[in-house]
Design a protein around this motif. Structure first.
Motif, PDB file in Angstrom:
ATOM      1  N   GLY A 141      15.700  -4.194  41.027  1.00 40.45           N
ATOM      2  CA  GLY A 141      15.639  -3.517  42.328  1.00 40.45           C
ATOM      3  C   GLY A 141      15.198  -2.079  42.191  1.00 40.45           C
ATOM      4  N   TYR A 143      16.215   1.008  42.204  1.00 41.06           N
ATOM      5  CA  TYR A 143      17.259   1.994  41.979  1.00 41.06           C
ATOM      6  C   TYR A 143      17.406   2.052  40.474  1.00 41.06           C
ATOM      7  N   GLY A 147      21.842   1.362  32.374  1.00 41.94           N
ATOM      8  CA  GLY A 147      21.401   0.462  31.312  1.00 41.94           C
ATOM      9  C   GLY A 147      21.129  -0.918  31.871  1.00 41.94           C
TER      10      GLY A 147
HETATM   11 CL1  6GU Z   1      16.701  -3.977  34.755  1.00 44.75          CL
HETATM   12  N1  6GU Z   1      17.591  -1.559  34.265  1.00 44.75           N
HETATM   13  C1  6GU Z   1      17.940  -0.321  34.649  1.00 44.75           C
HETATM   14  N2  6GU Z   1      18.391   0.547  33.745  1.00 44.75           N
HETATM   15  N3  6GU Z   1      17.837   0.114  35.897  1.00 44.75           N
HETATM   16  C2  6GU Z   1      17.395  -0.768  36.790  1.00 44.75           C
HETATM   17  C3  6GU Z   1      17.028  -2.075  36.462  1.00 44.75           C
HETATM   18  C4  6GU Z   1      17.143  -2.442  35.173  1.00 44.75           C
HETATM   19  N4  6GU Z   1      16.612  -2.705  37.576  1.00 44.75           N
HETATM   20  C5  6GU Z   1      16.712  -1.815  38.540  1.00 44.75           C
HETATM   21  N5  6GU Z   1      17.167  -0.658  38.080  1.00 44.75           N
END
Ligand code: 6GU
Length: 273
Positions: A141, A143, A147
């Protein structure tokens, strides 16, 4: 299906032991193996990150621990009979994780997750493994999380419920919001169960009518209403052929009309609730 997760926070993946994913494991549909990346460090401090070349904020996860971890996890998986691994790298710069991608991943026999902390993993790691197996960089998403571990839980749950036998009722997937070819990509409308009156609130009368045609139409109108409010982008990009005459009437009442290309757009500005 076999799942491996290599992480610096193995406890973060404890939820994989419960609920739906836990059930899939108990039924032997799923084998989950969580590994601590620091096992594959060689220095006293178990260092997994370093400063970025070129400067800038944050830390980058190092090549060597990831390379040794992935090599061993892959070798052990093959050793115990797993085949056709795919590497899943959760990252905010990945492609959007969708129901369509969940369906694609659910057909794979072996998923290996490499969630990163800090600013990400040295690019050479994904490049290296991409020469040997499919690599999916996915974002859950728009945002930013600290991690990828939470994203592993999200992807795992979306995939596990699609495995044969896990949900119990194969029909249950068909009407999922976002199921490919479902209600033409509309969100699902509201649902109700007993009692028929709760705190003075009744069930919509049509649902008690026993009239299947009227019920289906009402549900469709509710789905259209919800989708226009919560996901107008889905209406805007929908193939107009997906809307029948009554859909068009409903959309018109909701303030939507076809443009020159036939696709629907808003006719009136939004009214606040
Ligand atoms: Cl997969 N990782 C991180 N660190 N932030 C994210 C995400 C993944 N997907 C949306 N924001």
């Amino acid at each position: 299906m076999r799942l491996d997760v290599v992480t610096i926070f193995p406890e973060y993946l404890d939820p994989l032991n419960v609920s739906l994913v836990g059930k899939a494991r108990a039924h032997g549909r799923l084998g989950v193996h969580v590994h601590d990346l620091r096992q594959w460090t060689r220095d006293r401090h178990h260092t997994v990150d370093d400063t970025p070349y070129g400067g800038g904020p944050g830390m980058v996860m190092k090549t060597e621990p990831w390379g040794e971890a992935l090599d061993q996890v892959i070798a052990d998986g093959y050793e115990s009979g797993a085949r056709r691994p795919a590497l899943v790298v959760p990252t905010p710069s990945g492609r959007p994780f969708t129901q369509e991608l969940a369906v694609e991943l659910s057909a794979r026999p072996w998923l290996l997750f490499a969630p990163a902390r800090y600013e990400g993993i040295d690019r050479r790691v994904t490049e290296e493994y991409a020469t040997r197996m499919p690599v999916y960089e996915v974002s859950i998403g728009d945002y930013v999380l600290a991690g990828g571990e939470a994203a592993v839980l999200v992807v795992t749950e979306a995939v596990a419920r699609l495995l044969p036998g896990v949900l119990g009722n194969a029909e249950s997937h068909r009407d999922d919001s976002f199921a490919p070819g479902a209600m033409a990509d509309l969100l699902e409308g509201p649902v109700y169960t007993k009692p028929p009156n709760w705190r003075g609130r009744d069930i919509p009368e049509v649902l008690l009518s026993g009239h299947h045609g009227r019920i289906a139409r009402w549900r469709r109108d509710q789905a259209l209403d919800r989708t226009t409010r919560n996901r107008p982008d889905l209406i805007e990009r929908a193939d107009p052929a997906a809307f029948d005459k009554k859909d068009r009437e409903t959309l018109s009442i909701l303030g939507w009309a076809p443009g020159p290309d036939g696709r629907f757009g808003r006719t009136a500005p939004d009214v606040e609730e």
